[in-house]
Design an enzyme around this catalytic site. Structure first.
Site, PDB file in Angstrom:
ATOM      1  N   TRP A  27       0.859  -1.190   0.000  1.00 38.48           N
ATOM      2  CA  TRP A  27       0.000   0.000   0.000  1.00 38.48           C
ATOM      3  C   TRP A  27       0.892   1.236   0.000  1.00 38.48           C
ATOM      4  O   TRP A  27       1.859   1.299   0.760  1.00 38.48           O
ATOM      5  CB  TRP A  27      -0.920   0.048   1.235  1.00 38.48           C
ATOM      6  CG  TRP A  27      -1.606   1.383   1.322  1.00 38.48           C
ATOM      7  CD1 TRP A  27      -2.648   1.804   0.569  1.00 38.48           C
ATOM      8  CD2 TRP A  27      -1.233   2.496   2.162  1.00 38.48           C
ATOM      9  NE1 TRP A  27      -2.963   3.119   0.881  1.00 38.48           N
ATOM     10  CE2 TRP A  27      -2.112   3.560   1.849  1.00 38.48           C
ATOM     11  CE3 TRP A  27      -0.248   2.698   3.131  1.00 38.48           C
ATOM     12  CZ2 TRP A  27      -2.041   4.807   2.478  1.00 38.48           C
ATOM     13  CZ3 TRP A  27      -0.160   3.938   3.753  1.00 38.48           C
ATOM     14  CH2 TRP A  27      -1.062   4.971   3.441  1.00 38.48           C
ATOM     15  N   GLU A  29      -3.276  -3.108  -2.025  1.00 39.90           N
ATOM     16  CA  GLU A  29      -4.400  -2.481  -1.308  1.00 39.90           C
ATOM     17  C   GLU A  29      -4.776  -1.156  -1.979  1.00 39.90           C
ATOM     18  O   GLU A  29      -3.921  -0.317  -2.231  1.00 39.90           O
ATOM     19  CB  GLU A  29      -3.983  -2.223   0.153  1.00 39.90           C
ATOM     20  CG  GLU A  29      -5.062  -1.523   0.976  1.00 39.90           C
ATOM     21  CD  GLU A  29      -4.633  -1.265   2.426  1.00 39.90           C
ATOM     22  OE1 GLU A  29      -3.451  -1.463   2.755  1.00 39.90           O
ATOM     23  OE2 GLU A  29      -5.499  -0.853   3.221  1.00 39.90           O
ATOM     24  N   LYS A  40      -7.107   2.520  -2.296  1.00 44.11           N
ATOM     25  CA  LYS A  40      -7.592   3.577  -1.412  1.00 44.11           C
ATOM     26  C   LYS A  40      -8.307   4.641  -2.229  1.00 44.11           C
ATOM     27  O   LYS A  40      -8.023   4.799  -3.422  1.00 44.11           O
ATOM     28  CB  LYS A  40      -6.424   4.182  -0.639  1.00 44.11           C
ATOM     29  CG  LYS A  40      -6.859   5.127   0.457  1.00 44.11           C
ATOM     30  CD  LYS A  40      -5.822   5.261   1.542  1.00 44.11           C
ATOM     31  CE  LYS A  40      -6.279   6.294   2.556  1.00 44.11           C
ATOM     32  NZ  LYS A  40      -5.433   6.346   3.725  1.00 44.11           N
ATOM     33  N   ASP A  91      -9.656  -2.790   2.074  1.00 42.87           N
ATOM     34  CA  ASP A  91      -9.740  -2.215   3.410  1.00 42.87           C
ATOM     35  C   ASP A  91     -11.103  -1.524   3.457  1.00 42.87           C
ATOM     36  O   ASP A  91     -11.409  -0.694   2.591  1.00 42.87           O
ATOM     37  CB  ASP A  91      -8.588  -1.205   3.582  1.00 42.87           C
ATOM     38  CG  ASP A  91      -8.589  -0.499   4.924  1.00 42.87           C
ATOM     39  OD1 ASP A  91      -9.658  -0.020   5.339  1.00 42.87           O
ATOM     40  OD2 ASP A  91      -7.511  -0.381   5.541  1.00 42.87           O
ATOM     41  N   HIS A 146     -11.715   2.209   2.787  1.00 38.88           N
ATOM     42  CA  HIS A 146     -11.152   2.795   1.571  1.00 38.88           C
ATOM     43  C   HIS A 146     -12.127   2.911   0.407  1.00 38.88           C
ATOM     44  O   HIS A 146     -11.724   2.862  -0.751  1.00 38.88           O
ATOM     45  CB  HIS A 146      -9.927   2.001   1.136  1.00 38.88           C
ATOM     46  CG  HIS A 146      -8.772   2.150   2.083  1.00 38.88           C
ATOM     47  ND1 HIS A 146      -7.521   1.663   1.833  1.00 38.88           N
ATOM     48  CD2 HIS A 146      -8.699   2.747   3.301  1.00 38.88           C
ATOM     49  CE1 HIS A 146      -6.716   1.947   2.844  1.00 38.88           C
ATOM     50  NE2 HIS A 146      -7.413   2.606   3.753  1.00 38.88           N
ATOM     51  N   HIS A 185      -8.467  -5.796   5.043  1.00 39.49           N
ATOM     52  CA  HIS A 185      -8.118  -5.000   6.212  1.00 39.49           C
ATOM     53  C   HIS A 185      -9.440  -4.633   6.860  1.00 39.49           C
ATOM     54  O   HIS A 185     -10.291  -4.007   6.215  1.00 39.49           O
ATOM     55  CB  HIS A 185      -7.368  -3.724   5.811  1.00 39.49           C
ATOM     56  CG  HIS A 185      -5.887  -3.919   5.772  1.00 39.49           C
ATOM     57  ND1 HIS A 185      -5.009  -2.902   5.502  1.00 39.49           N
ATOM     58  CD2 HIS A 185      -5.127  -5.025   6.011  1.00 39.49           C
ATOM     59  CE1 HIS A 185      -3.773  -3.371   5.551  1.00 39.49           C
ATOM     60  NE2 HIS A 185      -3.814  -4.653   5.853  1.00 39.49           N
ATOM     61  N   ASP A 198     -11.948   7.523   6.302  1.00 43.39           N
ATOM     62  CA  ASP A 198     -11.066   6.412   6.677  1.00 43.39           C
ATOM     63  C   ASP A 198     -10.401   6.699   8.023  1.00 43.39           C
ATOM     64  O   ASP A 198      -9.192   6.829   8.112  1.00 43.39           O
ATOM     65  CB  ASP A 198     -10.013   6.245   5.564  1.00 43.39           C
ATOM     66  CG  ASP A 198      -9.078   5.084   5.827  1.00 43.39           C
ATOM     67  OD1 ASP A 198      -9.533   4.090   6.411  1.00 43.39           O
ATOM     68  OD2 ASP A 198      -7.890   5.178   5.449  1.00 43.39           O
ATOM     69  N   ASP A 224     -10.152   4.937  10.754  1.00 42.33           N
ATOM     70  CA  ASP A 224      -9.495   3.828  11.443  1.00 42.33           C
ATOM     71  C   ASP A 224      -9.821   3.764  12.934  1.00 42.33           C
ATOM     72  O   ASP A 224      -8.933   3.603  13.774  1.00 42.33           O
ATOM     73  CB  ASP A 224      -7.984   3.858  11.194  1.00 42.33           C
ATOM     74  CG  ASP A 224      -7.644   3.416   9.775  1.00 42.33           C
ATOM     75  OD1 ASP A 224      -7.952   2.269   9.431  1.00 42.33           O
ATOM     76  OD2 ASP A 224      -7.083   4.231   9.011  1.00 42.33           O
ATOM     77  N   ASP A 275      -6.891  -3.511  10.903  1.00 46.74           N
ATOM     78  CA  ASP A 275      -6.109  -2.317  10.568  1.00 46.74           C
ATOM     79  C   ASP A 275      -6.820  -1.074  11.093  1.00 46.74           C
ATOM     80  O   ASP A 275      -7.705  -0.537  10.443  1.00 46.74           O
ATOM     81  CB  ASP A 275      -5.924  -2.224   9.041  1.00 46.74           C
ATOM     82  CG  ASP A 275      -5.126  -0.980   8.650  1.00 46.74           C
ATOM     83  OD1 ASP A 275      -4.451  -0.399   9.522  1.00 46.74           O
ATOM     84  OD2 ASP A 275      -5.181  -0.584   7.469  1.00 46.74           O
TER      85      ASP A 275
HETATM   86  C1  RNT Z   1      -3.862   3.206   5.030  1.00 46.47           C
HETATM   87  C2  RNT Z   1      -3.957   1.738   4.791  1.00 46.47           C
HETATM   88  C3  RNT Z   1      -2.793   0.934   5.290  1.00 46.47           C
HETATM   89  C4  RNT Z   1      -2.288   1.368   6.648  1.00 46.47           C
HETATM   90  C5  RNT Z   1      -1.310   0.429   7.293  1.00 46.47           C
HETATM   91  C6  RNT Z   1      -0.617   1.046   8.438  1.00 46.47           C
HETATM   92  O1  RNT Z   1      -4.998   3.889   4.714  1.00 46.47           O
HETATM   93  O2  RNT Z   1      -5.136   1.256   5.332  1.00 46.47           O
HETATM   94  O3  RNT Z   1      -3.130  -0.402   5.273  1.00 46.47           O
HETATM   95  O4  RNT Z   1      -3.352   1.578   7.528  1.00 46.47           O
HETATM   96  O5  RNT Z   1      -0.463  -0.071   6.343  1.00 46.47           O
HETATM   97 ZN    ZN Z   2      -5.391  -0.823   5.356  1.00 47.58          ZN
END
Ligand code: RNT
Ligand code: ZN
Length: 418
Positions: free
Chosen positions: A184, A225, A227, A259, A262, A286, A294, A296, A326
Site C-alpha cells: 500500500w 491495497e 484507497k 480495506d 477505503h 483490512h 477512513d 481507522d 487495521d
Molecule cells: C492506510 C492503509 C494501510 C495502513 C497500514 C498502516 O490507509 O489502510 O493499510 O493503515 O499499512
Molecule cells: Zn489498510
C-alpha cells in the site's frame, strides 16, 4: 443459571435451527486473524524520528504508548492473553529491530533486522504477515514513492519492496506459515493533477519489479491495497480501487486487498467480498471502522462488521480470505483498543457461523422472502452472548465483563509508569 447452563440452553436453541454450536466453537479456534503491531504505538515504528505521513493520521495522546520493541512486545502479549482464537502477527517494515548502534535504511533491510519478531512469533505459535512501509520517511518525494517521476526515488522504493519480499519469505520459512505481504502506498495529489495515467503506469511497473524478486508462491502471498483518498491527497490516489483490482486480476498470484475504510461511504465491502470470490482463488481484507472517512476507529461488533464476516462464512471462504485488522486509536487505552477490535471480529465470525445459512439460502431460492426476513430478524435476539462466553472459556480467555479489569491493572502497573 450459571454460564454452563446458559450455554446448554443456547446450544439447544441453535440446534433447533440446524446450527451445531459445538462444531462452530471447534472450527473458529483454528481460523487465523492477523493482529496489527501498529495499534500499540500509533503507527510510528522504530526506524525514524519523524511524524506519521502518507495521508493517514492518529489522533489522541493517551498515556503509556510503547516506545521500544520491548514495550511493544510486552503490550502485545497482554493484549494477546485477552483474545480468543488463533492470531497472526502483522508487522510493518518500519518496526525493524536494530542492535545498539546499528541502522539499515528501508532499501537495505534484511531478515536479521526482524529476527526478534520471528522469535516472538515462534514462541507464541504465530505466523507473520508483512507490509513494506512506503510512508513516514524522507525519501517520500512530494508525497510520492513507487509512482514518483523521479527515477532515484522510485528506485529506492522498489529496492525497499524487494527487500520486503525477501523478508516475507524469511518469515514464511521460519514459521512454516504463509506470509501475506501487502503493498500500500499513499501516493497521490492534494489538488487536481494534469496526468492521472502516468503515475499509475509507473506504479504498475514498480510493483511488477518488486514482485519479480523470487519467492515461493505457496508461502508468500503478495497483495495490493486500494484507497480512495488520504489527508493531504484528496484529489487523486494512484492506487485506486480500479487500479489495484485490475493489477491483481492480471498478475497471477497477486491478491486484491480490500480495506473497508477505503471506499465511498455508501459502498460496502460485505457486498464486494462475494463479487471478488467469484474470480479470485484468494483475497485479503483490512478490517477497520471508518467513521465518515477512513478514520481507522476500533472495530466494533456492528452491522457492517457482521455482514463482512457473514459473506466469508456463508460462502465457505474462511480458507480463501486472509483477514487482518487495521486501525489505530491513540485516544483510548491502546491494549483495550487491540482487544475490543480483535474480540469484535471474533464475535462477528462466531455470529456468522451460528447462522442457519442452508435454510436461509433455500428460502431465497424458493422466493420465500417474507419468511427469510422473519428468520433473519428473529435470529438477532438469539442468546449469542452465551455461545460467545463459552467460546472464550474454551479458548482459555475471560468472557465479556471480565477482561477489562486486567487492562486497568496493567495500565496502573506498567503503562502509567513509562
Ligand atoms: C492506510 C492503509 C494501510 C495502513 C497500514 C498502516 O490507509 O489502510 O493499510 O493503515 O499499512
Ligand atoms: Zn489498510
Amino acid at each position: 443459571m450459571n454460564q454452563k447452563e446458559r450455554y446448554e440452553d443456547a446450544k439447544k436453541m441453535y440446534g433447533a435451527l440446524g446450527v451445531d454450536t459445538e462444531a462452530v466453537i471447534e472450527a473458529l479456534q483454528k481460523i487465523p486473524v492477523a493482529l496489527h503491531c501498529w495499534q500499540g504505538d500509533d503507527v510510528i515504528g522504530f526506524d525514524h524520528d519523524g511524524p506519521l505521513t502518507g495521508g493517514i493520521q492518529t489522533t489522541g495522546n493517551y498515556p503509556g504508548k510503547a516506545k521500544t520493541p520491548q514495550e511493544l512486545m510486552q503490550d502485545m502479549d497482554k493484549a494477546l492473553s485477552l483474545m480468543p482464537g488463533t492470531k497472526k502477527l502483522n508487522l510493518h517494515a518500519s518496526y525493524a529491530v536494530f542492535e545498539e548502534g546499528e541502522f539499515a535504511d528501508r532499501d537495505k533491510l534484511e531478515p536479521k533486522h526482524f529476527a526478534k519478531w520471528v522469535a516472538f512469533a515462534k514462541e507464541r505459535n504465530m505466523g507473520i504477515d508483512f507490509n513494506p512501509t512506503f510512508f513516514s520517511h524522507d525519501r517520500v518525494k512530494d508525497g510520492l514513492t513507487l509512482s514518483s517521476p523521479d527515477e532515484e526515488t522510485r528506485k529506492f522504493w522498489i529496492a525497499h519492496g524487494k527487500a520486503c519480499v525477501r523478508i516475507a519469505q524469511y518469515f514464511a520459512d521460519e514459521t512454516g506459515i504463509p506470509c501475506v505481504m501487502n503493498i500500500w502506498t499513499g501516493d497521490g495529489y492534494k489538488d487536481i493533477p494534469a496526468d492521472r495515467m502516468g503515475p499509475r503506469m509507473r506504479y504498475k511497473d514498480a510493483i511488477e519489479q518488486i514482485l519479480s524478486e523470487p519467492y515461493d508462491r505457496n508461502m508468500v502471498k503478495p497483495c495490493v491495497e486500494s484507497k480512495v483518498f488520504g489527508i493531504g491527497v484528496e484529489s487523486y490516489t494512484a492506487g485506486s480501487a480500479e487500479f489495484t483490482l485490475s493489477y491483481a486480476a492480471t498478475h497471477e498470484g497477486c491478491l486484491p486487498l480490500m480495506d473497508n475504510g477505503h471506499y465511498h461511504p455508501t459502498e460496502v465491502v460485505s457486498d464486494k467480498i462475494p463479487a471478488l470470490l467469484c474470480f479470485f482463488p484468494e483475497i485479503a481484507l483490512h478490517i477497520t471502522r471508518p467513521v465518515r472517512w477512513d478514520s481507522d476507529h476500533v472495530v466494533l461488533f456492528d452491522d457492517e462488521t457482521k455482514e463482512m464476516a457473514k459473506e466469508i462464512v456463508r460462502n465457505d471462504a474462511l480458507g480463501r480470505v486472509y483477514m487482518a485488522l487495521d486501525y489505530f486509536d491513540a485516544n483510548i487505552n491502546r491494549i483495550s483498543a487491540w482487544v475490543v477490535g480483535f474480540r469484535s471480529w471474533q464475535k462477528a465470525l462466531l455470529n456468522a457461523m451460528c447462522t442457519p445459512y442452508a435454510t436461509m439460502k433455500k428460502l431465497q431460492d424458493e422466493n420465500r422472502m417474507t419468511e427469510l426476513m422473519v428468520l433473519q430478524e428473529e435470529i438477532k435476539t438469539y442468546p449469542f452472548g452465551d455461545v460467545w462466553n463459552e467460546y472464550c472459556g474454551r479458548c482459555g480467555v475471560s468472557g465479556d465483563g471480565k477482561w477489562f479489569e486486567e487492562v486497568v491493572k496493567y495500565e496502573q502497573d506498567v503503562l502509567l509508569r513509562r
